[in-house]
Design a protein around this motif. Structure first.
Motif, PDB file in Angstrom:
ATOM      1  N   LEU A 155       0.866  -1.179   0.000  1.00  0.00           N
ATOM      2  CA  LEU A 155       0.000   0.000   0.000  1.00  0.00           C
ATOM      3  C   LEU A 155       0.900   1.224   0.000  1.00  0.00           C
ATOM      4  O   LEU A 155       1.487   1.554   1.024  1.00  0.00           O
ATOM      5  N   LYS A 156       1.008   1.881  -1.110  1.00  0.00           N
ATOM      6  CA  LYS A 156       1.947   2.988  -1.234  1.00  0.00           C
ATOM      7  C   LYS A 156       1.527   4.159  -0.354  1.00  0.00           C
ATOM      8  O   LYS A 156       0.442   4.705  -0.481  1.00  0.00           O
ATOM      9  N   GLY A 157       2.427   4.521   0.575  1.00  0.00           N
ATOM     10  CA  GLY A 157       2.167   5.709   1.378  1.00  0.00           C
ATOM     11  C   GLY A 157       2.022   5.420   2.855  1.00  0.00           C
ATOM     12  O   GLY A 157       2.073   4.283   3.333  1.00  0.00           O
ATOM     13  N   TRP A 158       1.823   6.482   3.600  1.00  0.00           N
ATOM     14  CA  TRP A 158       1.725   6.514   5.052  1.00  0.00           C
ATOM     15  C   TRP A 158       0.288   6.196   5.456  1.00  0.00           C
ATOM     16  O   TRP A 158      -0.605   7.011   5.298  1.00  0.00           O
ATOM     17  N   SER A 159       0.060   4.977   5.943  1.00  0.00           N
ATOM     18  CA  SER A 159      -1.294   4.551   6.301  1.00  0.00           C
ATOM     19  C   SER A 159      -1.604   4.920   7.741  1.00  0.00           C
ATOM     20  O   SER A 159      -0.735   4.885   8.614  1.00  0.00           O
ATOM     21  N   GLU A 160      -2.864   5.245   7.987  1.00  0.00           N
ATOM     22  CA  GLU A 160      -3.291   5.727   9.298  1.00  0.00           C
ATOM     23  C   GLU A 160      -4.441   4.889   9.849  1.00  0.00           C
ATOM     24  O   GLU A 160      -4.332   3.679   9.948  1.00  0.00           O
ATOM     25  N   GLU A 161      -5.551   5.531  10.201  1.00  0.00           N
ATOM     26  CA  GLU A 161      -6.653   4.830  10.842  1.00  0.00           C
ATOM     27  C   GLU A 161      -7.410   3.952   9.845  1.00  0.00           C
ATOM     28  O   GLU A 161      -7.413   4.201   8.643  1.00  0.00           O
ATOM     29  N   MET A 162      -8.087   2.921  10.416  1.00  0.00           N
ATOM     30  CA  MET A 162      -8.802   1.942   9.599  1.00  0.00           C
ATOM     31  C   MET A 162     -10.178   1.683  10.191  1.00  0.00           C
ATOM     32  O   MET A 162     -10.411   1.909  11.375  1.00  0.00           O
ATOM     33  N   ALA A 163     -11.087   1.174   9.354  1.00  0.00           N
ATOM     34  CA  ALA A 163     -12.421   0.787   9.807  1.00  0.00           C
ATOM     35  C   ALA A 163     -12.835  -0.469   9.062  1.00  0.00           C
ATOM     36  O   ALA A 163     -12.463  -0.671   7.901  1.00  0.00           O
ATOM     37  N   LEU A 164     -13.627  -1.313   9.730  1.00  0.00           N
ATOM     38  CA  LEU A 164     -14.061  -2.583   9.148  1.00  0.00           C
ATOM     39  C   LEU A 164     -15.540  -2.514   8.805  1.00  0.00           C
ATOM     40  O   LEU A 164     -16.360  -2.092   9.618  1.00  0.00           O
ATOM     41  N   SER A 165     -15.886  -2.941   7.591  1.00  0.00           N
ATOM     42  CA  SER A 165     -17.278  -3.038   7.166  1.00  0.00           C
ATOM     43  C   SER A 165     -17.432  -4.354   6.416  1.00  0.00           C
ATOM     44  O   SER A 165     -16.949  -4.498   5.292  1.00  0.00           O
ATOM     45  N   GLY A 166     -18.087  -5.314   7.054  1.00  0.00           N
ATOM     46  CA  GLY A 166     -18.186  -6.642   6.450  1.00  0.00           C
ATOM     47  C   GLY A 166     -16.819  -7.285   6.361  1.00  0.00           C
ATOM     48  O   GLY A 166     -16.068  -7.347   7.333  1.00  0.00           O
ATOM     49  N   THR A 167     -16.476  -7.743   5.178  1.00  0.00           N
ATOM     50  CA  THR A 167     -15.155  -8.353   4.958  1.00  0.00           C
ATOM     51  C   THR A 167     -14.162  -7.378   4.337  1.00  0.00           C
ATOM     52  O   THR A 167     -13.087  -7.783   3.905  1.00  0.00           O
ATOM     53  N   LEU A 168     -14.526  -6.100   4.337  1.00  0.00           N
ATOM     54  CA  LEU A 168     -13.638  -5.078   3.778  1.00  0.00           C
ATOM     55  C   LEU A 168     -13.083  -4.189   4.878  1.00  0.00           C
ATOM     56  O   LEU A 168     -13.816  -3.752   5.775  1.00  0.00           O
ATOM     57  N   ALA A 169     -11.794  -3.925   4.815  1.00  0.00           N
ATOM     58  CA  ALA A 169     -11.161  -2.946   5.700  1.00  0.00           C
ATOM     59  C   ALA A 169     -10.883  -1.697   4.886  1.00  0.00           C
ATOM     60  O   ALA A 169     -10.321  -1.770   3.779  1.00  0.00           O
ATOM     61  N   PHE A 170     -11.274  -0.543   5.430  1.00  0.00           N
ATOM     62  CA  PHE A 170     -11.070   0.742   4.751  1.00  0.00           C
ATOM     63  C   PHE A 170      -9.915   1.463   5.453  1.00  0.00           C
ATOM     64  O   PHE A 170      -9.945   1.658   6.677  1.00  0.00           O
ATOM     65  N   VAL A 171      -8.922   1.862   4.671  1.00  0.00           N
ATOM     66  CA  VAL A 171      -7.677   2.401   5.221  1.00  0.00           C
ATOM     67  C   VAL A 171      -7.456   3.825   4.724  1.00  0.00           C
ATOM     68  O   VAL A 171      -7.525   4.093   3.514  1.00  0.00           O
ATOM     69  N   THR A 172      -7.192   4.741   5.652  1.00  0.00           N
ATOM     70  CA  THR A 172      -6.831   6.104   5.264  1.00  0.00           C
ATOM     71  C   THR A 172      -5.329   6.172   5.013  1.00  0.00           C
ATOM     72  O   THR A 172      -4.538   5.564   5.741  1.00  0.00           O
ATOM     73  N   VAL A 173      -4.943   6.891   3.992  1.00  0.00           N
ATOM     74  CA  VAL A 173      -3.533   7.046   3.636  1.00  0.00           C
ATOM     75  C   VAL A 173      -3.238   8.531   3.468  1.00  0.00           C
ATOM     76  O   VAL A 173      -3.868   9.207   2.648  1.00  0.00           O
TER      77      VAL A 173
END
Length: 345
Positions: A155-173
């Motif tokens: 995942l290119k870049g500086w990743s921060e907070e995450m959230a889970l929805s179903g089987t998907l994780a959403f990642v802020t970069v």
């Protein structure tokens, strides 16, 4: 002369007895009741990160939980903490590790190593968790049974907070304008959603919608804002832009226990019910020349906890407010308090 010294001593003791300390030191036993863990970053490079615990029932503060329980320092820059069942995961950024401790006494259980600069921790199922990272350009996959890294997701870049929805994780970069979607069964990036510039903080509301705080770019004059994202349609539903580029010490987005009201740090503390059409014009809690840095909302009482890091060198001050923004009390924690984790026995 001796009589005067005795009188002066008695007078001094009488004055001291009338002054109430905001929170008295207590033994490092986090399981004494409901309260809040305070993550203290410590100064970068000084190795003085720590965890404090404020007992809401006893109005008492315990400092240096990890060091007092294990006889060794926690490390350099405590970025965040996550409680899962009886264990707490302490992400120590500049020490490249995660310390796993028992919540009840903070005794060490394991140390997860092999990380570059861990930021946030998100369990995605019963067996594994994801860890975001400042420098590694990957999301690390952690086996929760063995407390080991078993893989990475590029995942290119500086990743921060995450959230889970179903089987998907959403990642802020940070330093881009996309919210990345990770398939937690395949452990890979499957798509992205364009939001504002510099997404960093994310929360999920009572309707399952995701809210992303984007801080914008002061250099180019691009304003940030709150972006409401539907994880099912993978689309942005609403864009609520800030009025200027000022963001303060660090952007934070938090939500109350009923998940119907957002709170965010933009120099001051702002309150935003998710049904409102517009962002608030006035702050719930003005900064008043303080450097607000950490933000937390008690899930049961709705009390607002915010930290002032003062000069990033001395012990920071924790302020506790009610939902109307009235100050209830304040006390000092460790150096650079940056986050709050609420705990119920």
């Amino acid at each position: 002369m001796i009589r005067w010294y005795i009188l002066l001593l008695i007078f001094s003791l009488a004055i001291a007895s009338c002054q109430k300390e905001p929170a008295k030191p207590n033994e490092p036993n986090a399981s004494t009741g409901s309260g809040v863990f305070i993550c203290n970053e410590g100064g970068f490079g000084f190795g003085n990160a720590s965890v404090s615990f404020y007992d809401l029932e006893k109005d008492s503060l315990s400092d240096q939980l990890f060091q007092r329980a294990n006889g060794r320092p926690l490390g350099d820059v405590l970025q965040s903490m996550y409680i899962r069942d009886s264990l707490a995961y302490l992400l120590v950024n500049n020490s490249n590790k995660i310390e796993v401790v028992r919540v009840k006494d903070f005794k060490s259980v394991a140390t997860i190593e092999g990380l570059i600069s861990p930021r946030y921790f998100l369990p995605v199922n019963a067996d594994k968790a994801y860890v975001s990272d400042l420098y590694a350009d990957v999301i690390s996959v952690v086996d929760l049974e063995r407390n080991e890294i078993t893989g990475t997701i590029s995942l290119k870049g500086w990743s921060e907070e995450m959230a889970l929805s179903g089987t998907l994780a959403f990642v802020t970069v940070r330093e881009n304008r996309f919210l990345y979607m990770l398939d937690t069964e395949l452990d890979q990036v499957v798509d992205s959603i364009e939001v504002g510039f510099n997404p960093s903080s994310i929360q999920q509301d009572k309707n399952g919608m995701l809210w992303v705080l984007c801080s914008g770019d002061q250099g180019t004059g691009e304003v940030g804002g709150l972006y409401q994202v539907d994880p099912n349609s993978e689309s942005v539903l609403r864009i609520l832009a800030f009025s200027d580029t000022e963001i303060g010490g660090w952007p934070r987005l938090r939500i109350n226990g009923s998940r119907d009201t957002l709170y965010y740090l933009k120099e001051a503390v702002f309150q935003f019910p998710i049904g409102n059409a517009n962002l608030p014009e006035e702050a719930l809690i003005p900064a008043d020349d303080r450097i607000f840095y950490g933000l937390g909302i008690h899930p049961e009482t709705g009390k607002v906890f915010v930290s002032d890091v003062i000069d990033y060198q001395q012990k920071g001050v924790i302020y506790c407010y009610d939902q109307e923004g009235s100050l209830l009390r304040s006390f000092k924690a460790g150096v650079i308090p940056n986050d709050f984790v609420f705990y119920e026995q």
